[in-house]
Write an enzyme that holds these catalytic residues in place. Sequence first.
Site, PDB file in Angstrom:
ATOM      1  N   PRO A  59      80.327  59.479  46.268  1.00  0.00           N
ATOM      2  CG  PRO A  59      79.183  60.906  48.300  1.00  0.00           C
ATOM      3  CD  PRO A  59      80.087  60.087  48.036  1.00  0.00           C
ATOM      4  CD  GLU A  60      81.300  60.158  39.852  1.00  0.00           C
ATOM      5  OE1 GLU A  60      81.863  60.701  39.051  1.00  0.00           O
ATOM      6  OE2 GLU A  60      81.844  58.765  39.988  1.00  0.00           O
ATOM      7  CE  LYS A 108      84.945  62.222  43.888  1.00  0.00           C
ATOM      8  NZ  LYS A 108      85.720  61.357  43.993  1.00  0.00           N
ATOM      9  NE  ARG A 167      86.521  53.573  44.137  1.00  0.00           N
ATOM     10  CZ  ARG A 167      86.516  54.220  43.732  1.00  0.00           C
ATOM     11  NH1 ARG A 167      86.904  55.691  44.383  1.00  0.00           N
ATOM     12  NH2 ARG A 167      85.373  54.652  43.460  1.00  0.00           N
TER      13      ARG A 167
END
Length: 345
Positions: free
Chosen positions: A2-3, A52, A335
């Site tokens: 999740p951001e 986060k 990523r």
Amino acid sequence: MPEGHTVHRLARTFAELFAGQVLAVSSPQGRFTAGAALLDGSRLVASRAWGKQLFLGFADASARPEPGGAPSVPPDDDLRWLRVHLGLYGAWTFAGDGSSAVVHAIGAPRKRIGERDSIPAGPLEPLAPQGEEAWTPPAPRGAVRVRLVGAHAVADLTGPTACEVVSADEVRAVEARLGPDPIRDDPAPAGGPDRFVAAVRRSRTSVGQLLMNQDVIAGVGNIYRAEVLFRAGLDPLTAGRDVPAETLRGVWDDLVVLMRDGAATGAIVTTRPQDRLPDDGAHPGAPVRTGTVRQNTDGSAGSVPADQAFYVYHRDGLPCRVCGTPVLMKELAARKLYWCPTCQR
Ligand SMILES: [Zn+2]
């Protein structure tokens, strides 16, 4: 993963569901038994996010707000803090008794807050008819590290990267390490945009990689990284020190708008209305990608469908919405990075 906008929504949800309540805290999986015991039977009085990281503050059950008076929240130093980082696989699962307080906060019961979603919008289907009978939370599903049970709802945490009870000093140490968070409205203590700009400009690392570094800027993940660089027309492989300060300020300002919108709506939408052609069928011969990116707002009235919400994220091989050049993808620091080689120079 999740951001930041999702973690801020989680912080808000904990406040709405549990603030002021004495909670039963346990570790059904057994890996957090000692930590849970430190919090069990105490009162949730603080809930906040930085990037986060989620911090839940607990006070003794006796620290009850005076009836009719302003809630007296003890100072940070008097609280025990639960620090949670979901990481790649972590998720919070909520269920409620269908009472109105729960409806708005969590949308549908037992929704997982994890990899590609956030707190859903939409109507709640009560788990049980409302009545006088005491509500019984559903049995934990999977390896639940920590379970919080309040008067009307339960929250189960699975698969987090971090889940620990810490002191206020330890909270401050974590926060001090983090870069400024565009969603927080008190960025000044962390230096705000100035600190972000300076951190990028003293580095030879690519700006695409720096945006994912939580010490540089907190809360940006893979989607916001790709999208904000596209909107800035900035090549993600440019070394940080070669990006003009003015451009970086523009990136910060854009992230403030995009991420606060994400925190308010639960969905990431970065496209301008005129650029929203669906990928499916709008480009004959283009690979069909329906279903690769989903958001919980999909299908809700007025929401922008996921295949129209992004410029480049997860659109490799598809034509750029602005210039038609195929969007590129490469692995950068493990990523996936997406960008348009024509629009971003
Ligand atoms: Zn383009």
